[in-house]
Scaffold this active site. Sequence first.
Site, PDB file in Angstrom:
ATOM      1  N   CYS A  99      72.392 -65.525   7.399  1.00 39.21           N
ATOM      2  CA  CYS A  99      73.744 -66.011   7.669  1.00 39.21           C
ATOM      3  C   CYS A  99      74.038 -65.857   9.155  1.00 39.21           C
ATOM      4  O   CYS A  99      73.384 -65.083   9.862  1.00 39.21           O
ATOM      5  CB  CYS A  99      74.778 -65.300   6.807  1.00 39.21           C
ATOM      6  SG  CYS A  99      74.840 -63.539   7.031  1.00 39.21           S
ATOM      7  N   HIS A 115      56.846 -62.694  -2.597  1.00 45.10           N
ATOM      8  CA  HIS A 115      56.124 -62.340  -3.828  1.00 45.10           C
ATOM      9  C   HIS A 115      54.761 -63.018  -3.753  1.00 45.10           C
ATOM     10  O   HIS A 115      54.696 -64.226  -3.458  1.00 45.10           O
ATOM     11  CB  HIS A 115      56.827 -62.875  -5.084  1.00 45.10           C
ATOM     12  CG  HIS A 115      58.203 -62.368  -5.316  1.00 45.10           C
ATOM     13  ND1 HIS A 115      58.468 -61.074  -5.711  1.00 45.10           N
ATOM     14  CD2 HIS A 115      59.410 -62.977  -5.240  1.00 45.10           C
ATOM     15  CE1 HIS A 115      59.785 -60.923  -5.869  1.00 45.10           C
ATOM     16  NE2 HIS A 115      60.378 -62.054  -5.583  1.00 45.10           N
ATOM     17  N   SER A 153      71.362 -61.053   5.477  1.00 44.26           N
ATOM     18  CA  SER A 153      71.001 -61.462   4.113  1.00 44.26           C
ATOM     19  C   SER A 153      69.642 -60.902   3.688  1.00 44.26           C
ATOM     20  O   SER A 153      69.509 -59.688   3.609  1.00 44.26           O
ATOM     21  CB  SER A 153      71.148 -62.960   3.866  1.00 44.26           C
ATOM     22  OG  SER A 153      72.522 -63.329   4.003  1.00 44.26           O
TER      23      SER A 153
END
Lengths: 115, 115
Positions: free
Chosen positions: B81, B66, B61
């Site tokens: 996952c 940020h 995944s």
Amino acid sequence: MKSVGRHLVLELWECSNLNSPEVVERALLDIVDALDLTLLSLKVHPFSPIGVTGVAIVSESHVVIHTWPELGYAAVDVFTCGDERNPDDAVPVLKEHFTPERIQIMEMNRGLVAV
Amino acid sequence: MKSVGRHLVLELWECSNLNSPEVVERALLDIVDALDLTLLSLKVHPFSPIGVTGVAIVSESHVVIHTWPELGYAAVDVFTCGDERNPDDAVPVLKEHFTPERIQIMEMNRGLVAV
């Protein structure tokens, strides 16, 4: 309260086109257009035997689509910063490209501070 | 109930190193190592005048960081996952690189189905 951005978490079920890297790329680009985002990089990875991950990094944060065709399921995140962008506008684009029978949506306000 | 993956949403406050693309890249690579993820692509974008976005797309995944140095804040997502990976292991790596005074964490189970 003020936040740096809005993060939509979308669960799409009973979808079509989940194994198409082209549709995932088109969906990402159409979300970028619909939300008037500034695209910095776009990556789409098809998996073997099935599944696709697509990521659009934008100046206003990110859009990610992971698909599980065997479950008819896609996990989508639309995170936008700045008051002018509305991540809700991604929903009709996702409906158009993946025709989900059901969509679950949660919204998180990221970077929330008291002002 | 069974889910396709675990998605940690982390809010890091009063951090250091938030304006360093090198530290963001190092943190992403160290998370990939700590969680034994398979890296597909890594992108780090510095912003003008300040701020950094870094994204690691992995077979399992994605990991996204940020930063908003002006707020001392970083928004981090770790979505894995497969049962073998534990996204919790990203937390000590983030603490090491960004030395946050406070961390808020929420975990979502993505793609949850009744079995």
